[in-house]
Design an enzyme around this catalytic site. Sequence first.
Site, PDB file in Angstrom:
ATOM      1  N   THR A 195       0.723  -1.082  -0.053  1.00 36.59           N
ATOM      2  CA  THR A 195       0.066  -0.036  -0.038  1.00 36.59           C
ATOM      3  C   THR A 195       0.801   1.065  -0.146  1.00 36.59           C
ATOM      4  O   THR A 195       1.859   1.344   0.849  1.00 36.59           O
ATOM      5  CB  THR A 195      -0.766  -0.102   1.290  1.00 36.59           C
ATOM      6  OG1 THR A 195      -1.630  -1.097   1.066  1.00 36.59           O
ATOM      7  CG2 THR A 195      -1.707   1.383   1.231  1.00 36.59           C
ATOM      8  N   ARG A 374     -28.630 -10.728  33.382  1.00 38.60           N
ATOM      9  CA  ARG A 374     -29.213  -9.553  33.739  1.00 38.60           C
ATOM     10  C   ARG A 374     -30.799  -9.711  33.635  1.00 38.60           C
ATOM     11  O   ARG A 374     -31.250 -10.003  32.582  1.00 38.60           O
ATOM     12  CB  ARG A 374     -28.812  -8.352  32.998  1.00 38.60           C
ATOM     13  CG  ARG A 374     -29.255  -7.133  33.330  1.00 38.60           C
ATOM     14  CD  ARG A 374     -28.820  -6.439  34.564  1.00 38.60           C
ATOM     15  NE  ARG A 374     -29.677  -5.321  34.864  1.00 38.60           N
ATOM     16  CZ  ARG A 374     -29.019  -4.154  34.745  1.00 38.60           C
ATOM     17  NH1 ARG A 374     -27.829  -3.808  34.322  1.00 38.60           N
ATOM     18  NH2 ARG A 374     -29.830  -2.970  35.084  1.00 38.60           N
ATOM     19  N   GLN A 393     -34.904  -8.132  22.698  1.00 32.18           N
ATOM     20  CA  GLN A 393     -33.543  -8.741  22.886  1.00 32.18           C
ATOM     21  C   GLN A 393     -33.174  -9.816  22.074  1.00 32.18           C
ATOM     22  O   GLN A 393     -32.066  -9.849  21.636  1.00 32.18           O
ATOM     23  CB  GLN A 393     -32.930  -8.743  24.349  1.00 32.18           C
ATOM     24  CG  GLN A 393     -31.534  -8.992  24.701  1.00 32.18           C
ATOM     25  CD  GLN A 393     -30.922  -7.569  24.897  1.00 32.18           C
ATOM     26  OE1 GLN A 393     -31.439  -6.622  24.447  1.00 32.18           O
ATOM     27  NE2 GLN A 393     -29.847  -7.639  25.360  1.00 32.18           N
ATOM     28  N   GLY A 461     -25.372  -0.092  29.900  1.00 31.92           N
ATOM     29  CA  GLY A 461     -24.069   0.665  30.444  1.00 31.92           C
ATOM     30  C   GLY A 461     -22.845  -0.239  30.540  1.00 31.92           C
ATOM     31  O   GLY A 461     -22.029   0.393  30.501  1.00 31.92           O
ATOM     32  N   THR A 482     -11.236  -2.966   5.665  1.00 35.80           N
ATOM     33  CA  THR A 482     -10.446  -2.158   4.845  1.00 35.80           C
ATOM     34  C   THR A 482      -9.100  -2.902   4.290  1.00 35.80           C
ATOM     35  O   THR A 482      -8.947  -2.921   3.129  1.00 35.80           O
ATOM     36  CB  THR A 482     -10.008  -0.899   5.377  1.00 35.80           C
ATOM     37  OG1 THR A 482     -11.092  -0.252   5.616  1.00 35.80           O
ATOM     38  CG2 THR A 482      -9.051  -0.052   4.501  1.00 35.80           C
ATOM     39  N   GLU A 484      -6.348  -6.001   3.269  1.00 35.21           N
ATOM     40  CA  GLU A 484      -6.424  -7.071   2.431  1.00 35.21           C
ATOM     41  C   GLU A 484      -7.625  -6.955   1.442  1.00 35.21           C
ATOM     42  O   GLU A 484      -8.306  -7.760   1.003  1.00 35.21           O
ATOM     43  CB  GLU A 484      -6.562  -8.282   3.301  1.00 35.21           C
ATOM     44  CG  GLU A 484      -5.651  -8.667   4.179  1.00 35.21           C
ATOM     45  CD  GLU A 484      -4.418  -9.118   3.242  1.00 35.21           C
ATOM     46  OE1 GLU A 484      -4.311  -9.760   2.428  1.00 35.21           O
ATOM     47  OE2 GLU A 484      -3.233  -8.851   3.730  1.00 35.21           O
ATOM     48  N   ASP A 486     -10.477  -3.397   0.329  1.00 35.72           N
ATOM     49  CA  ASP A 486     -11.640  -2.813   0.676  1.00 35.72           C
ATOM     50  C   ASP A 486     -12.697  -3.506   0.487  1.00 35.72           C
ATOM     51  O   ASP A 486     -12.966  -4.034  -0.566  1.00 35.72           O
ATOM     52  CB  ASP A 486     -11.630  -1.380   0.085  1.00 35.72           C
ATOM     53  CG  ASP A 486     -12.837  -0.671   0.283  1.00 35.72           C
ATOM     54  OD1 ASP A 486     -12.826   0.008   1.483  1.00 35.72           O
ATOM     55  OD2 ASP A 486     -13.729  -0.829  -0.394  1.00 35.72           O
TER      56      ASP A 486
END
Length: 703
Positions: A195, A374, A393, A461, A482, A484, A486
């Site tokens: 590159t 939770r 969920q 949170g 990106t 190897e 795009d």
Amino acid sequence: MHTSIDKMDSDEANTSDPATEIDQFSTPDRAIVARRIQRLSLHLSPTPEYSGAVEMVPCVARARIDMDTEKLSEYMRGKYRDVQQMVYDYFNSRPELQTPLEISKDDHRELCMRQLMGLVREAGIKPFRYIVEDPAKYFAIIEAVGSVDMSLGIKMGVQYSLWGGSVLNLGTKKHRDKYFDNIDNMEYPGCFAMTELHHGSNVQGLQTVATFDPIKDEFIINTPNDGAIKWWIGNAAVHGKFATVFAKLILPTHDAKGVSDIGVHAFIVPIRDMKTHKTLPGVEIHDCGHKVGLNGVDNGALRFRSVRIPRDNLLNRFGDVSRDGKYTSSLPSINKRFAATLGELVGGRVGLAYSSVGVLKIAVIIAVRYSLLRQQFGPPKKAEISILDYQSQQHKLMPMLASTYAFHFATLHLVDIYSEMKKTHDEQLAGDVHALSAGLKAYVTSYTAKSLSLCREACGGHGYAAVNRFGSLRNDHDIFQTFEGDNTVLLQQVAGYLLKQYQEKFQGGTLTVTWNYLSDSMNSYLSQPNPVTARWEGEDHLRDPKFQLDAFRYRTSRLLHSVAVRLRKHTKTLGGFGAWNRCLNHLLTLAESHIETVILAKFIDAVRNCPDAKSRAALKLVCDLYALDRIWNDIGTYRNVDYVAPNKAKAIHKLSEYLSFQVKNIAKELVDAFDLPDYVTRAPIGMQAAEDAYTQYTQFAGF
């Protein structure tokens, strides 16, 4: 909800005879009320000693199908489970090599180098040899190493897939004999300088030049302008001693032009002294600086000012220069040589697709386990429920869990055919591997990038806490979209390959194995959709793999035929490039549709081939969710052409939601089957034993 809870607290606090009041409730309700009274009494008269454990309220009962997690795990991880466990055990036994939560860029780079050296020299894991002997084992190691630290996974990939792989795949025996052992044992750390500042995806547009000097029998490497500075070169800023430099090969001629551009070739260029590690004359190295993620990888920029290298440093598998300056190649044109060169470098894309699935597994494990742990809200005067019991969920996470399984089997297939290609050197198979690796790398890394943010959101949170890893996973993985290649460019390559196959079919040619489904499905597309099957809505029909695969293939065939017609039309007025750009979004959708079809086909094969009946039933459930969720997400396409009638569309939506609910019931077992120890996932809220999660989390905060 808060009002009813507050009222309940008040009522319970004013109860004069708890035992009498409890008797008024049914058995489950009695337990709830008793627990409430116990908690209130603890507020009034705290216990003198802290037990150190966080009380876990039992979740509401979860009906689930019977399954053997261990057998499913064995089927998933296969024969490379042991070598992955070796990687995990090594780092677990070396706390000083584990990446801390907060670390500076420079410290992270040095730690990353020590991690890699330790793995190779102490643990005795030799990844470079597996690239040659057993590529599937190499990719398994890369996945495991990336789970420990993604920067370490990328640094290993730079050393062995890119720098080492270029020597093996683009060089000849003299290069392998000279460099193999020292690359393998890390004596020759190197980098892959393709590159440039001004050119990334357009490799043929690279501007760095390598001019042959026949008098001294050397190549002279030059950076002609700032746009040609090699940029984002991993391993260059600090540790690399060699670079594989991609440059235009320039030969002197006796004609009027004086030079001849032979196209982009690869050259081995020493960049630092082997003993002093000082930068060599003519080489200029700068640090690309702090990045969004992967700061354990030392990305640098390279400029070359008349750097001379021996003629033997040309990696000459596809083209060579003789002592008198004559160029020879078995391939007749610059384009064919360029295609052959890039074709040998697809291993990097295979590794990224495979590793991206590993990242997705970690994120899904953490999000699912936390969502089971939770609890909040619930029916009035009843226990709180797991947030995974909420449909919203489930809608976020269960199709993602299904996709993770689907991607796992698809990338295993990619590794298998890549390994077969390396053994047989079959040209047709090489073309398939190139297109499939491009498509899967683009599709999987884009999906994972989006999913990492969704997992963070699903954990509220606590997902924002750095210790729970979503931030670092998201930042480190983001660049997978990106490098190897795009993703947008890679999907265009897939679309171009599909169009080539389409053209060959209508010219009487045969389709290759990977693409042969287009033959039958194209014929089906060109006929009218069956008005009877378009209305079938029974569960057996919707869960039939044939219906699911036919629907995916029909969509791809429709997109392929319609974009071919559009391209033909626009080419007349806009030319080839203009027509392609005019249809670009259509082409990208076509490529994604094809890749989804391959993924589903490989998932169906994996379900069919699973030897354990219980695991097979679980996989079938997950596979059905993957298929129907994808169909529903693009239901407009099917409705627009009457492939699916309104009643059937409604049935697909209803069934996909029900399948999400069913997968939720075995979600814990499904993520446990990924078989990643807690010291690998390393997120307190994602502990396998739910009772340990809050304890670990509070201890991290200093309680």
